[in-house]
Design a protein around this motif. Sequence first.
Motif, PDB file in Angstrom:
ATOM      1  N   ASP A 262     -63.159  55.394  21.862  1.00 18.77           N
ATOM      2  CA  ASP A 262     -62.680  54.349  20.958  1.00 18.77           C
ATOM      3  C   ASP A 262     -63.141  52.958  21.379  1.00 18.77           C
ATOM      4  O   ASP A 262     -62.374  51.997  21.339  1.00 18.77           O
ATOM      5  CB  ASP A 262     -61.140  54.381  20.859  1.00 18.77           C
ATOM      6  CG  ASP A 262     -60.630  55.700  20.329  1.00 18.77           C
ATOM      7  OD1 ASP A 262     -61.323  56.294  19.476  1.00 18.77           O
ATOM      8  OD2 ASP A 262     -59.540  56.131  20.760  1.00 18.77           O
ATOM      9  N   GLY A 263     -64.387  52.843  21.814  1.00 19.21           N
ATOM     10  CA  GLY A 263     -64.947  51.549  22.177  1.00 19.21           C
ATOM     11  C   GLY A 263     -64.535  51.027  23.538  1.00 19.21           C
ATOM     12  O   GLY A 263     -64.829  49.894  23.890  1.00 19.21           O
ATOM     13  N   THR A 264     -63.848  51.840  24.328  1.00 17.25           N
ATOM     14  CA  THR A 264     -63.417  51.443  25.665  1.00 17.25           C
ATOM     15  C   THR A 264     -64.154  52.275  26.700  1.00 17.25           C
ATOM     16  O   THR A 264     -64.311  53.477  26.549  1.00 17.25           O
ATOM     17  CB  THR A 264     -61.897  51.643  25.836  1.00 17.25           C
ATOM     18  OG1 THR A 264     -61.215  50.899  24.824  1.00 17.25           O
ATOM     19  CG2 THR A 264     -61.419  51.181  27.202  1.00 17.25           C
ATOM     20  N   VAL A 265     -64.601  51.610  27.760  1.00 16.94           N
ATOM     21  CA  VAL A 265     -65.299  52.286  28.861  1.00 16.94           C
ATOM     22  C   VAL A 265     -64.271  52.706  29.901  1.00 16.94           C
ATOM     23  O   VAL A 265     -63.497  51.893  30.385  1.00 16.94           O
ATOM     24  CB  VAL A 265     -66.346  51.353  29.503  1.00 16.94           C
ATOM     25  CG1 VAL A 265     -67.019  52.049  30.684  1.00 16.94           C
ATOM     26  CG2 VAL A 265     -67.372  50.913  28.487  1.00 16.94           C
ATOM     27  N   TYR A 266     -64.286  53.995  30.222  1.00 16.88           N
ATOM     28  CA  TYR A 266     -63.406  54.548  31.248  1.00 16.88           C
ATOM     29  C   TYR A 266     -64.266  54.995  32.421  1.00 16.88           C
ATOM     30  O   TYR A 266     -65.304  55.612  32.244  1.00 16.88           O
ATOM     31  CB  TYR A 266     -62.631  55.762  30.716  1.00 16.88           C
ATOM     32  CG  TYR A 266     -61.592  55.412  29.677  1.00 16.88           C
ATOM     33  CD1 TYR A 266     -60.277  55.197  30.045  1.00 16.88           C
ATOM     34  CD2 TYR A 266     -61.938  55.294  28.343  1.00 16.88           C
ATOM     35  CE1 TYR A 266     -59.315  54.879  29.092  1.00 16.88           C
ATOM     36  CE2 TYR A 266     -60.992  54.982  27.381  1.00 16.88           C
ATOM     37  CZ  TYR A 266     -59.675  54.774  27.766  1.00 16.88           C
ATOM     38  OH  TYR A 266     -58.735  54.458  26.834  1.00 16.88           O
ATOM     39  N   LEU A 267     -63.795  54.664  33.635  1.00 17.55           N
ATOM     40  CA  LEU A 267     -64.517  55.051  34.844  1.00 17.55           C
ATOM     41  C   LEU A 267     -63.695  56.027  35.661  1.00 17.55           C
ATOM     42  O   LEU A 267     -62.473  55.895  35.768  1.00 17.55           O
ATOM     43  CB  LEU A 267     -64.847  53.835  35.706  1.00 17.55           C
ATOM     44  CG  LEU A 267     -65.731  52.769  35.089  1.00 17.55           C
ATOM     45  CD1 LEU A 267     -66.049  51.694  36.104  1.00 17.55           C
ATOM     46  CD2 LEU A 267     -67.014  53.368  34.559  1.00 17.55           C
ATOM     47  N   GLY A 268     -64.384  56.990  36.254  1.00 15.35           N
ATOM     48  CA  GLY A 268     -63.749  57.958  37.153  1.00 15.35           C
ATOM     49  C   GLY A 268     -64.111  57.628  38.591  1.00 15.35           C
ATOM     50  O   GLY A 268     -64.177  56.476  38.990  1.00 15.35           O
ATOM     51  N   LYS A 269     -64.427  58.647  39.325  1.00 20.61           N
ATOM     52  CA  LYS A 269     -64.749  58.522  40.744  1.00 20.61           C
ATOM     53  C   LYS A 269     -66.221  58.158  40.928  1.00 20.61           C
ATOM     54  O   LYS A 269     -67.086  58.646  40.204  1.00 20.61           O
ATOM     55  CB  LYS A 269     -64.441  59.857  41.415  1.00 20.61           C
ATOM     56  CG  LYS A 269     -64.616  59.870  42.899  1.00 20.61           C
ATOM     57  CD  LYS A 269     -64.240  61.231  43.437  1.00 20.61           C
ATOM     58  CE  LYS A 269     -64.525  61.296  44.918  1.00 20.61           C
ATOM     59  NZ  LYS A 269     -64.276  62.609  45.477  1.00 20.61           N
ATOM     60  N   ALA A 270     -66.507  57.317  41.918  1.00 20.09           N
ATOM     61  CA  ALA A 270     -67.894  56.983  42.246  1.00 20.09           C
ATOM     62  C   ALA A 270     -68.486  58.106  43.082  1.00 20.09           C
ATOM     63  O   ALA A 270     -67.881  58.568  44.053  1.00 20.09           O
ATOM     64  CB  ALA A 270     -67.968  55.664  43.010  1.00 20.09           C
ATOM     65  N   GLU A 271     -69.687  58.570  42.676  1.00 16.91           N
ATOM     66  CA  GLU A 271     -70.337  59.680  43.373  1.00 16.91           C
ATOM     67  C   GLU A 271     -71.753  59.293  43.763  1.00 16.91           C
ATOM     68  O   GLU A 271     -72.398  58.509  43.060  1.00 16.91           O
ATOM     69  CB  GLU A 271     -70.361  60.906  42.466  1.00 16.91           C
ATOM     70  CG  GLU A 271     -68.991  61.434  42.120  1.00 16.91           C
ATOM     71  CD  GLU A 271     -69.008  62.581  41.132  1.00 16.91           C
ATOM     72  OE1 GLU A 271     -70.029  62.731  40.412  1.00 16.91           O
ATOM     73  OE2 GLU A 271     -68.022  63.326  41.095  1.00 16.91           O
ATOM     74  N   PRO A 272     -72.272  59.869  44.834  1.00 14.48           N
ATOM     75  CA  PRO A 272     -73.656  59.590  45.237  1.00 14.48           C
ATOM     76  C   PRO A 272     -74.644  60.003  44.157  1.00 14.48           C
ATOM     77  O   PRO A 272     -74.423  60.971  43.443  1.00 14.48           O
ATOM     78  CB  PRO A 272     -73.857  60.428  46.499  1.00 14.48           C
ATOM     79  CG  PRO A 272     -72.487  60.756  46.980  1.00 14.48           C
ATOM     80  CD  PRO A 272     -71.597  60.758  45.772  1.00 14.48           C
ATOM     81  N   GLN A 273     -75.748  59.268  44.067  1.00 12.26           N
ATOM     82  CA  GLN A 273     -76.780  59.581  43.078  1.00 12.26           C
ATOM     83  C   GLN A 273     -77.763  60.620  43.574  1.00 12.26           C
ATOM     84  O   GLN A 273     -78.604  61.095  42.820  1.00 12.26           O
ATOM     85  CB  GLN A 273     -77.565  58.309  42.692  1.00 12.26           C
ATOM     86  CG  GLN A 273     -76.748  57.303  41.937  1.00 12.26           C
ATOM     87  CD  GLN A 273     -77.604  56.213  41.371  1.00 12.26           C
ATOM     88  OE1 GLN A 273     -78.611  56.486  40.712  1.00 12.26           O
ATOM     89  NE2 GLN A 273     -77.238  54.980  41.624  1.00 12.26           N
ATOM     90  N   ILE A 274     -77.683  60.970  44.830  1.00  9.42           N
ATOM     91  CA  ILE A 274     -78.643  61.905  45.416  1.00  9.42           C
ATOM     92  C   ILE A 274     -78.371  63.312  44.947  1.00  9.42           C
ATOM     93  O   ILE A 274     -77.314  63.780  44.849  1.00  9.42           O
ATOM     94  CB  ILE A 274     -78.617  61.842  46.956  1.00  9.42           C
ATOM     95  CG1 ILE A 274     -79.053  60.465  47.400  1.00  9.42           C
ATOM     96  CG2 ILE A 274     -79.491  62.906  47.561  1.00  9.42           C
ATOM     97  CD1 ILE A 274     -78.982  60.235  48.880  1.00  9.42           C
TER      98      ILE A 274
END
Length: 166
Positions: free
Chosen positions: A154-166
């Motif tokens: 609904d137009g809102t950005v939700y963030l979860g856990k930060a994870e490595p990009q590797i």
Amino acid sequence: MSEKNHNVSRRQFLTYTLTGVGGFMAAGMILPMARFAIDPVLKAGAAGDMNAVAEVADLTEEPQRFDFSYEQQDAWYTSEVTETAWIYQEGDDIVALSPTCTHLGCTVNWDANEDHPNQFFCPCHGGRFEKDGTNIEGTPPTEPLHKYQVEVQDGTVYLGKAEPQI
């Protein structure tokens, strides 16, 4: 076999009885303590929780800093945690990067060094990262910035856990 061959002496009877009663008493004391110590480990974690951070309309192609807070429960202690994310829009994709340098955990900033424009820069040790979080060779960090799990509803950005990009 007759009963006379299976006689138990008074001493053996008392030994068996006291051992049994002592075992029940020890279990009665130890089991609640073990349950008390293990209970937080057995509870389901909130690792999958998503937190509302920004509106999609506020995002640009330039990374912007967004601070967000959520409640975290560690065993029996609940605390308010504040985190930061660098969020930008790349076409239809939304990218959210952790500001924590992967070298020693310092905080990186976007476009903070005149000598290295359009890069994330760590002022403590000279670490540098590209816009997508990739570490630049020859600088201290050995891996890219961690990326947050991103969902848009609904137009809102939700963030979860930060994870490595590797």
